[in-house]
Design a protein around this motif. Structure first.
Motif, mmCIF file in Angstrom:
data_model
loop_
_atom_site.group_PDB
_atom_site.id
_atom_site.type_symbol
_atom_site.label_atom_id
_atom_site.label_comp_id
_atom_site.label_asym_id
_atom_site.label_seq_id
_atom_site.Cartn_x
_atom_site.Cartn_y
_atom_site.Cartn_z
ATOM 1 N N VAL A 10 0.962 -58.995 -52.902
ATOM 2 C CA VAL A 10 1.787 -59.282 -51.732
ATOM 3 C C VAL A 10 1.354 -60.643 -51.197
ATOM 4 O O VAL A 10 0.249 -61.116 -51.494
ATOM 5 N N MET A 11 2.207 -61.279 -50.408
ATOM 6 C CA MET A 11 1.942 -62.644 -49.943
ATOM 7 C C MET A 11 2.109 -62.744 -48.436
ATOM 8 O O MET A 11 3.020 -62.157 -47.860
ATOM 9 N N LYS A 12 1.198 -63.511 -47.821
ATOM 10 C CA LYS A 12 1.303 -63.781 -46.389
ATOM 11 C C LYS A 12 1.232 -65.277 -46.127
ATOM 12 O O LYS A 12 0.373 -65.963 -46.679
ATOM 13 N N ILE A 64 6.612 -60.205 -48.782
ATOM 14 C CA ILE A 64 6.184 -61.429 -48.101
ATOM 15 C C ILE A 64 6.136 -61.155 -46.604
ATOM 16 O O ILE A 64 7.057 -60.540 -46.042
ATOM 17 N N ARG A 65 5.063 -61.619 -45.972
ATOM 18 C CA ARG A 65 4.939 -61.479 -44.518
ATOM 19 C C ARG A 65 4.708 -62.844 -43.894
ATOM 20 O O ARG A 65 3.860 -63.616 -44.343
ATOM 21 N N LEU A 66 5.463 -63.139 -42.839
ATOM 22 C CA LEU A 66 5.302 -64.357 -42.049
ATOM 23 C C LEU A 66 4.689 -63.928 -40.725
ATOM 24 O O LEU A 66 5.360 -63.315 -39.894
ATOM 25 N N GLY A 67 3.396 -64.212 -40.536
ATOM 26 C CA GLY A 67 2.722 -63.687 -39.358
ATOM 27 C C GLY A 67 1.559 -64.534 -38.922
ATOM 28 O O GLY A 67 1.539 -65.746 -39.132
ATOM 29 N N GLY A 68 0.563 -63.891 -38.323
ATOM 30 C CA GLY A 68 -0.590 -64.607 -37.802
ATOM 31 C C GLY A 68 -0.402 -65.097 -36.386
ATOM 32 O O GLY A 68 -1.329 -65.575 -35.748
ATOM 33 N N GLY A 69 0.795 -64.990 -35.879
ATOM 34 C CA GLY A 69 1.199 -65.435 -34.554
ATOM 35 C C GLY A 69 2.696 -65.213 -34.473
ATOM 36 O O GLY A 69 3.241 -64.370 -35.193
ATOM 37 N N SER A 70 3.401 -65.931 -33.642
ATOM 38 C CA SER A 70 4.863 -65.838 -33.597
ATOM 39 C C SER A 70 5.435 -66.792 -34.641
ATOM 40 O O SER A 70 5.642 -67.983 -34.374
ATOM 41 N N ALA A 71 5.692 -66.266 -35.832
ATOM 42 C CA ALA A 71 6.167 -67.126 -36.925
ATOM 43 C C ALA A 71 7.492 -67.790 -36.595
ATOM 44 O O ALA A 71 7.808 -68.862 -37.125
ATOM 45 N N SER A 72 8.261 -67.176 -35.709
ATOM 46 C CA SER A 72 9.577 -67.730 -35.376
ATOM 47 C C SER A 72 9.489 -69.010 -34.564
ATOM 48 O O SER A 72 10.505 -69.662 -34.331
ATOM 49 N N ILE A 73 8.291 -69.403 -34.131
ATOM 50 C CA ILE A 73 8.138 -70.673 -33.431
ATOM 51 C C ILE A 73 8.413 -71.845 -34.369
ATOM 52 O O ILE A 73 8.759 -72.945 -33.942
ATOM 53 N N ILE A 74 8.282 -71.611 -35.678
ATOM 54 C CA ILE A 74 8.591 -72.631 -36.682
ATOM 55 C C ILE A 74 10.099 -72.820 -36.753
ATOM 56 O O ILE A 74 10.878 -71.862 -36.669
ATOM 57 N N ASN A 75 10.538 -74.042 -36.916
ATOM 58 C CA ASN A 75 11.962 -74.350 -37.037
ATOM 59 C C ASN A 75 12.590 -73.523 -38.164
ATOM 60 O O ASN A 75 12.029 -73.371 -39.246
ATOM 61 N N VAL A 98 11.057 -59.462 -46.880
ATOM 62 C CA VAL A 98 10.436 -60.554 -46.131
ATOM 63 C C VAL A 98 10.404 -60.136 -44.661
ATOM 64 O O VAL A 98 11.451 -59.932 -44.040
ATOM 65 N N THR A 99 9.195 -59.993 -44.120
ATOM 66 C CA THR A 99 9.028 -59.567 -42.730
ATOM 67 C C THR A 99 8.525 -60.736 -41.895
ATOM 68 O O THR A 99 7.614 -61.450 -42.310
ATOM 69 N N MET A 100 9.116 -60.929 -40.720
ATOM 70 C CA MET A 100 8.700 -62.012 -39.847
ATOM 71 C C MET A 100 8.337 -61.462 -38.469
ATOM 72 O O MET A 100 9.106 -60.717 -37.866
ATOM 73 N N ARG A 101 7.138 -61.830 -37.990
ATOM 74 C CA ARG A 101 6.764 -61.519 -36.615
ATOM 75 C C ARG A 101 7.387 -62.589 -35.730
ATOM 76 O O ARG A 101 7.219 -63.788 -35.970
ATOM 77 N N THR A 102 8.098 -62.144 -34.705
ATOM 78 C CA THR A 102 8.906 -63.098 -33.960
ATOM 79 C C THR A 102 8.909 -62.820 -32.459
ATOM 80 O O THR A 102 8.819 -61.675 -32.026
ATOM 81 N N CYS A 103 9.018 -63.886 -31.706
ATOM 82 C CA CYS A 103 9.326 -63.784 -30.291
ATOM 83 C C CYS A 103 10.820 -63.486 -30.178
ATOM 84 O O CYS A 103 11.640 -64.193 -30.787
ATOM 85 N N PRO A 104 11.220 -62.451 -29.445
ATOM 86 C CA PRO A 104 12.649 -62.110 -29.374
ATOM 87 C C PRO A 104 13.533 -63.242 -28.884
ATOM 88 O O PRO A 104 14.715 -63.287 -29.214
ATOM 89 N N LYS A 242 6.198 -52.689 -46.401
ATOM 90 C CA LYS A 242 5.657 -52.704 -47.761
ATOM 91 C C LYS A 242 4.439 -53.611 -47.878
ATOM 92 O O LYS A 242 3.532 -53.350 -48.674
ATOM 93 N N PHE A 243 4.399 -54.685 -47.087
ATOM 94 C CA PHE A 243 3.242 -55.585 -47.146
ATOM 95 C C PHE A 243 1.977 -54.837 -46.736
ATOM 96 O O PHE A 243 0.995 -54.807 -47.478
#
Length: 299
Positions: A10-12, A64-75, A98-104, A242-243
């Motif tokens: 799995v990938m982060k 794939i997981r996009l995390g570690g903070g609010s990944a949605s802050i990235i453009n 593909v899972t993303m942690r995000t600020c709503p 799944k991650f």
């Protein structure tokens, strides 16, 4: 002709950024919205991904997981670029979520086309714990504090296995009723997975009070058909992350970015936590690696 079996992983991608760090958060995060810095960081991760692709050619990415903070802050377009790069340089399973942690607040008309194009399939929305009055305005534009603007259409989307909430428990300034109401709102909306995160810092309740909230949440979520598949992680059957599930079961983890930890072939490799070092040398394994130690066996 002999076929070589690919090694499942799995990938982060680690994005340790947040617009404004709340007082109850104990994670090491970079605060603020510096557009230029965020873009430089994306370019640095892209270089690290490219530099390691050849050595990981025998791996197949299962999630794939996009995390570690609010990944949605990235453009949104930068995220799309990274995910396209991953699919072009790495073997990615066709059904890899593909899972993303995000600020709503980032779930909006400007970003959603990029998220859809990038095939982001799951969202961990940082709702934390809200008092009942906050939930009355959840579907309306509200600029107070960090109250999100979640569109009615997104919450009622056709894909009902994509919505997840991150709820905070053990916070002094949120009443027991406020936390209970937060959990009940999960059961009333098209939410299929829930992550319960304990409050950190000076606003943290003692262990006994925090555990009481966790026990109440467990009862409410179970009654609503959620199953706890990992500690503090709940999902409707078939909607597990799944991650995290694969990582907990011992699958190797490829991780990229600042402070990332890769677990591969019985070893854990840690990336630097120094932002300037990472930005300057992300493509150089020796420059950004701070430790390589044997992975501890699961008890």
């Amino acid at each position: 002709m002999e076929t070589t079996t690919l090694h499942p992983v799995v990938m982060k991608l680690n994005f340790p950024f947040i617009t404004r760090k709340p007082s109850f958060c104990g994670r090491t995060l970079i605060e603020g919205h510096n557009t230029e810095l965020l873009h430089r960081y994306v370019l640095a991760i892209a270089l690290e991904l490219k530099a390691n692709a050849a050595d990981l050619a025998d791996c197949e990415v299962q999630a794939i997981r996009l995390g570690g903070g609010s990944a949605s802050i990235i453009n949104g377009s930068d995220l799309d670029h990274l995910l396209r790069l991953i699919r072009s340089c790495y073997h990615v399973a066709e059904d890899a979520p593909v899972t993303m942690r995000t600020c709503p607040a980032d779930i909006n008309g400007a970003n959603m086309p990029f998220y859809n194009r990038s095939h982001v399939t799951r969202y961990d929305l940082e709702l934390y714990s809200l008092e009942p009055l906050d939930f009355c305005t959840l579907d309306t534009l509200n600029y107070s504090e960090q109250m999100p603007y979640i569109t009615h259409g997104f919450l009622r989307a056709d894909r009902r296995d994509s919505m997840g909430f991150v709820l905070l428990y053990g916070k002094k300034t949120v009443s027991r009723w406020g936390f209970r109401h937060s959990v009940l709102e999960v059961t009333r909306r098209p939410v299929c997975h829930v992550l319960l995160q304990r409050c950190a810092g000076a606003d943290m309740l003692d262990d006994a009070a925090a555990q009481a909230q966790l026990d109440e949440a467990a009862q409410l979520l179970t009654e609503a058909g959620f199953v706890q598949y990992l500690p503090r992680r709940w999902a409707k059957p078939g909607c597990e992350d799944k991650f995290w599930q694969s990582a907990a079961n011992g699958m190797d983890v490829l991780a990229f970015g600042l402070s990332a930890y890769t677990r591969l072939d019985g070893m854990i490799t840690a990336n630097t936590s120094d932002l300037n070092t990472y930005l300057a040398h992300s493509a150089d394994y020796e420059q950004i690696t701070v430790s390589t130690v044997p992975a501890q066996p699961e008890e």
